[in-house]
Motif scaffolding. Sequence first.
Motif, PDB file in Angstrom:
ATOM      1  N   ARG A 398       0.772  -1.245   0.000  1.00 50.32           N
ATOM      2  CA  ARG A 398       0.000   0.000   0.000  1.00 50.32           C
ATOM      3  C   ARG A 398       0.803   1.297   0.000  1.00 50.32           C
ATOM      4  N   PRO A 519     -14.106  -6.014   8.162  1.00 53.05           N
ATOM      5  CA  PRO A 519     -13.184  -5.149   7.408  1.00 53.05           C
ATOM      6  C   PRO A 519     -13.765  -3.782   7.076  1.00 53.05           C
ATOM      7  N   LYS A 520     -15.084  -3.675   7.029  1.00 50.40           N
ATOM      8  CA  LYS A 520     -15.631  -2.367   6.680  1.00 50.40           C
ATOM      9  C   LYS A 520     -16.180  -1.635   7.892  1.00 50.40           C
ATOM     10  N   LEU A 521     -17.098  -2.261   8.601  1.00 53.68           N
ATOM     11  CA  LEU A 521     -17.803  -1.507   9.635  1.00 53.68           C
ATOM     12  C   LEU A 521     -17.121  -1.570  10.995  1.00 53.68           C
ATOM     13  N   PRO A 523     -13.434  -1.821  11.723  1.00 52.23           N
ATOM     14  CA  PRO A 523     -12.034  -1.986  11.347  1.00 52.23           C
ATOM     15  C   PRO A 523     -11.040  -1.943  12.499  1.00 52.23           C
ATOM     16  N   LEU A 548      -5.326   7.939  11.593  1.00 52.35           N
ATOM     17  CA  LEU A 548      -6.787   7.851  11.526  1.00 52.35           C
ATOM     18  C   LEU A 548      -7.259   6.596  12.247  1.00 52.35           C
TER      19      LEU A 548
ATOM     20  N   MET B  58     -23.538   4.558   0.177  1.00 50.87           N
ATOM     21  CA  MET B  58     -23.209   3.150   0.435  1.00 50.87           C
ATOM     22  C   MET B  58     -24.438   2.272   0.296  1.00 50.87           C
ATOM     23  N   LYS B 419     -12.358   8.021  -1.191  1.00 53.89           N
ATOM     24  CA  LYS B 419     -11.908   6.853  -0.426  1.00 53.89           C
ATOM     25  C   LYS B 419     -12.985   5.781  -0.360  1.00 53.89           C
ATOM     26  N   ILE B 421     -15.044   2.406   1.597  1.00 56.38           N
ATOM     27  CA  ILE B 421     -15.830   2.321   2.839  1.00 56.38           C
ATOM     28  C   ILE B 421     -14.942   2.075   4.069  1.00 56.38           C
ATOM     29  N   PRO B 422     -13.996   1.114   4.011  1.00 55.19           N
ATOM     30  CA  PRO B 422     -13.168   0.911   5.211  1.00 55.19           C
ATOM     31  C   PRO B 422     -12.462   2.197   5.659  1.00 55.19           C
ATOM     32  N   ASP B 423     -11.885   2.930   4.710  1.00 53.49           N
ATOM     33  CA  ASP B 423     -11.182   4.162   5.073  1.00 53.49           C
ATOM     34  C   ASP B 423     -12.146   5.228   5.569  1.00 53.49           C
ATOM     35  N   VAL B 425     -14.964   4.670   7.191  1.00 53.15           N
ATOM     36  CA  VAL B 425     -15.383   4.329   8.555  1.00 53.15           C
ATOM     37  C   VAL B 425     -14.266   4.658   9.550  1.00 53.15           C
TER      38      VAL B 425
END
Lengths: 649, 444
Positions: A398, A519-521, A523, A548, B58, B419, B421-423, B425
Amino acid sequence: MSPNRRIGVYVCWCGGNISDVVDVKKVVEVISKESDVVVAKDFMFMCSDAGQRMIEEDVKEKKLDAVVVASCSPKLHELTFRGAVTRAGLNPYMYYHANIREQVSWAHGNDPAEATRKAIRHIRAGVAYLRHAEPLKKIEVKAARSVLIIGGGVAGLRSALDLSRMGLNVYLVEREPFVGGNTAKLWEVYPYKRKGWEVIDSILKDLLGRDNVAIYTNAEVRSVSGYLGNFEVKVEIKPRGFRGRCEDLERVVSVCPIKVPNEYDFGLTNRCAIIAPPYPGAYPEIPSIDWKNCVKCRKCAEVCDQIELDDEVQTVRLKVGAIVVATGFRPYEPRQGEYKYGSSERVLTLPQFMKLVERSGGELKLGNRTIRTVVFIYCVGSRQVPSGDEKVNSYCSRYCCNAVMNLSVRILDRFNGLKLYHLFRDIRTYGKHELMYEEACKKGVIFIKYDENQPPEVLVSGKRTIVRVRDLLTEREELEIPSDLVVLVTGMEPTPNEKLNEILKLPIGKDGFYQEMHPKLKPVETTLAGMFIAGACQGPKDIRESVLSSSAAAAKAATLVLPGRIELEPFTALVDPERCNLSKRCVDECPYGAIQIRRYEGLGEKAWVNEVLCKGCGACVAACPNGAINIRGLTNVQIEEMIRAAGRE
Amino acid sequence: MGVMDQILEKAVEEEEAVSYDVLVVGGGIAGESASLDLADMGFKVLLVEKEPSVGGKMYLLSKVFPTLDCASCISTPRMAAVSHHPNIILHTYSEVLEIRKLSESDFQARILVKPRFVEDDCTGCGQCEKVCPVVVPKEYDFGLRGRKAAYIPFDTAVPKKALIDLDHCIFCGQCERTCPVGAVNFLQVPKVVKVRVRAVLIATGYELFSIERKTEYGYGKFKNVITAMQMDRLLAPTRPFNAVLRPSDGKEPSSIAFVLCSGSRDRTLNNPICSQVCCMYSVKQAQLLMGALPLADVTIYYMDIRAFGKGFEEFYQQAKAMGAMFVKGRVAKIEETENDDLVLWYEDIENGGRISKAVHDLVVLSVGLKPNSEIVEVFKGEVLERDELGWIRSRDENVNPVETSIKGVFAAGCVLGPKDIPDTVLEAGAAAAQVAAYLNEVGV
């Protein structure tokens, strides 16, 4: 006999995730004929506001006393629906969550008929469960309004500052002698021309001197016990070996006979067993002995009276409500010989090259040689193609594309006559970082795309170093680039932390990084209540993304401990003292030390469960020879009835 | 000027009555997540959303990368949660008109609450929708199907209440007569509520890039050139046709092309940056299409595949293994054939950089993101700064990216930059932390 229940059953389509496989209409038809089932319905998204409202209205109108929702995993939505039934006036535990997505539709996508039958069995078991369910109450405990942070890199420091500003007590534990982590070692980072240590310094300035923050360096977590809201943590702190600053540190360092690679410049030079503050503003500002390599020859103590080599390891015990793990990453270390790394001094990693740049004056030099041509090889240690059983890093790291682009632009500004070749697979300067790529192009960086199945070769003969590569952008033309320096653009790997992993038992993903809850909601959350992950220990991140994620972890920790009390689930063991014959097997079996012997009035000594310590694992239930122990919310009777219902044809 | 605009001009100003700890502007996943964190910490939150439902962008998506979770399944609970939380007051169909900083941690905000012409008694039964004779394109499906003038935005809207689109209403009165609870009220008036808040969080997200501007691609002219957002709607569980069909003739497409970087990394369109999500959503759509249309070929035309996030590279490799074709080369122009198929002209970089042509029967433009940052205009007194491209400017990208140029005003999500969704959130969580720290430090 159980009382007659009035049960509502709600079957979710989950968009099509369930209904594409399971015949939800048929499920509803069959289940509505079950005894005690008053109403059965299906809906596209049961978890939506509309779906929840439907359930709430039914509970009130049809006077339901228990509800089954058949949908996704309870990990996702059990709490959602417990909330809905609570709003409708039911006890939240008069609810059963049947998982017909992960355990049915996703698992049996190729057999809709059998999947439908299995869904029916799941729901029948849920109905049987509720026939024997009783209202339960959550256990309320006090939470310590303090947080432990493990790791003092940019992520840990950011979390510490945020939590401290929110009014919580913060303990930060750093294994190395100085805080700052990898970030402090970096040269100019994007998007400003700020050095890594300056980024650290701007957080430290705010953090140091706050009266609710304690920072322990040279320190490691040795044990963690307790539970969410009340963790007990043992931390071992190695002495620094220095009482204060040294008048003439250069002389002290010069007398030390030890030479080991200096991790603060990624092994580019050696250092002795005394680690001086490695960059301006380093904290703490006094040096430290490297105990792993010190042979206690005491030569240093002869020239400086601040040195004390016989201090003991200290142990502190902390009580914290939550834990933020921010143990970061380590740069990928190429294998010996990978692109001639280790065998040729003209092959460096990206972090080493940054240090070389930092040290150079007006001219970029390696030893005495001026460097004119640099070849960068991308994706070293990242996006590795699996071959055989060997474990590879198949992930993208990344940050490297952005980092090398930033570095290239900066060195082209700084040194005259440099020629840079970038051998890449894809340029991943995502988002606004694209502008750095554009700038690098404008400044004359030459980009050559290589095929991962035909990686570049580094050839060394005598004083010449040549990189051979096939360029996909010019019909796979074979190019030979004579170069003064080859820089391997190395990725990130999780910091090795075997001991800590054993203590915390955090789940680890396939890539070796800590695994988040979702992984999304979710993290920064983990499956361990009260433990959060921040920064690059969860996956490769740059500085911005690390801070962040650590602020986000701070927010989550704060939602738990700020109120000062926490509600725990009531699924704990309960002893029926009349049936207990004091075999004490439960006491021996309990892994949490939650069972004691107590005097009950009129019955004498019997087993007793401390419900705050009990995790509801059920080991005592199985061990008890008299069947005197049950788990609240999952009694033996419930389990038997569920099995019977699920097995019924 | 539409009927609605005329009505909104007559908004009634209410006296300042309430104060909150935080005003959150935007009810997408960023605004919702941050609101919930702050509310859980005990702060009083006012969440303002300009659309008639929360959910943002979303909610519209089908499944989301890299785990292929159904987006609506994981976002609807958060939508419901903001409407149930005791510490959150939700104003949907409302717009922030003005935010004025009076002093440190003291902001005055004016919020326009638009009339739905349906009272709160509405049960969301949908009877009004059935009888309404007017059909207009449905915003939430990007015109792929219609909605009525009396309508509920979508099945799982929060709040699930009808509203009447007065600009298209023909005043036949059928909805009013049909409503079983008598909730339709054409006499509702807009109001402007005045509130005092101690901090502000901007989470207004993004707009899709207007790809009509790239005339070479023929969007809006060629029927079978659609945007990726439209494709996501075609693939979503709440999809319009329950199948993937091409617009011109309703045929199932057999050869689908994705054109990456449509409106991104393109100086000619004044959007030089990468939109950060298009590679991955295209890879995702490719995987979903191979499931939905097993016989169709899927080709992705790309410059670089930017699979940079956790699990993304593996997801990309999976798409390749499933048979998606990846062609490195930028598409120069698109032409339409007589039978509405499309000819793509592109530079075939891996084969010597020749100019090549390929025919597809459906083309998906992987459109980029543009900032939705007009909110800066409501700030009076102090300036909420944007960068050259219109994204809200972070005060410090390295140390505290969610702080803005105004102390006490924070930002999170796509309004700061494109960005996923993960970023988003993560940023929402970070913003919640910064707001909480700020509020704690400035005291009551």
